[in-house]
Design a protein around this motif. Structure first.
Motif, PDB file in Angstrom:
ATOM      1  N   GLU A 275      46.155   3.665   9.065  1.00 44.42           N
ATOM      2  CA  GLU A 275      46.761   4.525  10.078  1.00 44.42           C
ATOM      3  C   GLU A 275      48.045   5.200   9.578  1.00 44.42           C
ATOM      4  OE1 GLU A 275      44.445   1.224  11.961  1.00 44.42           O
ATOM      5  OE2 GLU A 275      46.030   1.304  10.463  1.00 44.42           O
ATOM      6  N   GLU A 276      48.748   4.549   8.688  1.00 42.73           N
ATOM      7  CA  GLU A 276      49.963   5.094   8.076  1.00 42.73           C
ATOM      8  C   GLU A 276      49.931   4.801   6.580  1.00 42.73           C
ATOM      9  OE1 GLU A 276      53.237   5.064  11.684  1.00 42.73           O
ATOM     10  OE2 GLU A 276      53.419   3.539  10.150  1.00 42.73           O
ATOM     11  N   PRO A 277      49.150   5.575   5.839  1.00 42.37           N
ATOM     12  CA  PRO A 277      49.055   5.329   4.396  1.00 42.37           C
ATOM     13  C   PRO A 277      50.364   5.680   3.686  1.00 42.37           C
ATOM     14  CG  PRO A 277      47.821   7.295   5.010  1.00 42.37           C
ATOM     15  CD  PRO A 277      48.333   6.686   6.279  1.00 42.37           C
ATOM     16  N   TYR A 278      50.613   5.022   2.584  1.00 41.90           N
ATOM     17  CA  TYR A 278      51.808   5.275   1.767  1.00 41.90           C
ATOM     18  C   TYR A 278      51.371   5.991   0.502  1.00 41.90           C
ATOM     19  CZ  TYR A 278      55.880   4.345  -1.186  1.00 41.90           C
ATOM     20  OH  TYR A 278      56.951   4.471  -2.033  1.00 41.90           O
ATOM     21  N   ASP A 279      51.857   7.212   0.321  1.00 41.45           N
ATOM     22  CA  ASP A 279      51.458   8.011  -0.840  1.00 41.45           C
ATOM     23  C   ASP A 279      52.448   7.924  -1.991  1.00 41.45           C
ATOM     24  OD1 ASP A 279      53.583   9.536   0.024  1.00 41.45           O
ATOM     25  OD2 ASP A 279      52.389  11.309   0.527  1.00 41.45           O
ATOM     26  N   GLY A 280      53.510   7.137  -1.832  1.00 39.51           N
ATOM     27  CA  GLY A 280      54.495   6.983  -2.897  1.00 39.51           C
ATOM     28  C   GLY A 280      55.595   8.030  -2.868  1.00 39.51           C
ATOM     29  N   ALA A 281      55.461   9.022  -2.011  1.00 37.93           N
ATOM     30  CA  ALA A 281      56.455  10.088  -1.916  1.00 37.93           C
ATOM     31  C   ALA A 281      57.218   9.956  -0.600  1.00 37.93           C
ATOM     32  CB  ALA A 281      55.777  11.451  -2.005  1.00 37.93           C
ATOM     33  N   LEU A 282      58.319   9.220  -0.628  1.00 40.79           N
ATOM     34  CA  LEU A 282      59.110   9.009   0.583  1.00 40.79           C
ATOM     35  C   LEU A 282      59.897  10.262   0.935  1.00 40.79           C
ATOM     36  CD1 LEU A 282      60.388   5.411  -0.110  1.00 40.79           C
ATOM     37  CD2 LEU A 282      58.767   6.112   1.651  1.00 40.79           C
ATOM     38  N   ARG A 283      59.919  10.561   2.221  1.00 43.73           N
ATOM     39  CA  ARG A 283      60.655  11.695   2.739  1.00 43.73           C
ATOM     40  C   ARG A 283      61.717  11.184   3.715  1.00 43.73           C
ATOM     41  NH1 ARG A 283      55.766  12.465   1.565  1.00 43.73           N
ATOM     42  NH2 ARG A 283      54.698  11.841   3.445  1.00 43.73           N
ATOM     43  N   PRO A 284      62.713  12.010   4.020  1.00 43.66           N
ATOM     44  CA  PRO A 284      63.744  11.575   4.972  1.00 43.66           C
ATOM     45  C   PRO A 284      63.104  11.084   6.271  1.00 43.66           C
ATOM     46  CG  PRO A 284      64.403  13.624   3.942  1.00 43.66           C
ATOM     47  CD  PRO A 284      62.985  13.352   3.501  1.00 43.66           C
TER      48      PRO A 284
END
Length: 116
Positions: free
Chosen positions: A36-45
């Motif tokens: 439901e909330e995958p982590y793509d490795g690219a964190l944003r603010p």
């Protein structure tokens, strides 16, 4: 969008806290990722918010550092939350060398909204 609060004893070195602050966004995101909330490795603010709080004179606890992670409840997260928090603990220990710390993972029913 995890919210993270780090409570620490007065004797914890600022350098350790800075290191913890630099690795927590990635490690927490990895620990709570789910379909439901995958982590793509690219964190944003706004993806991970971290707050540090030094123990006050009236606070009581037995650990040098306590990390509280709050992330929205999803069944896929809740099904293996103990494994998630155990893995996060091990990852933090490996990366930072911290020893006397605990992690509390909370998965409340929640909603998040953020402006542009």
């Amino acid at each position: 969008m995890p919210l993270v609060e780090v409570t620490y004893a007065p004797g914890v070195a600022e350098s350790q806290l800075r290191e913890l602050g630099s690795v927590l966004p990635h490690l927490v995101s990895k620990a709570v990722e789910c379909p439901e909330e995958p982590y793509d490795g690219a964190l944003r603010p706004g993806d991970v918010e971290i707050r540090f709080r030094r123990l006050g004179p009236l606070d009581r606890g037995g650990l040098d550092v306590v990390i509280e992670v709050k992330s929205k409840w999803f069944e896929s997260r809740a099904a293996n939350r103990q494994q998630r928090v155990d893995r996060l603990h091990e990852d933090i220990r490996t990366v930072t060398g911290l020893r006397d710390f605990g992690i509390y993972l909370s998965l409340p029913s929640a909603a998040w909204s953020q402006g542009d």
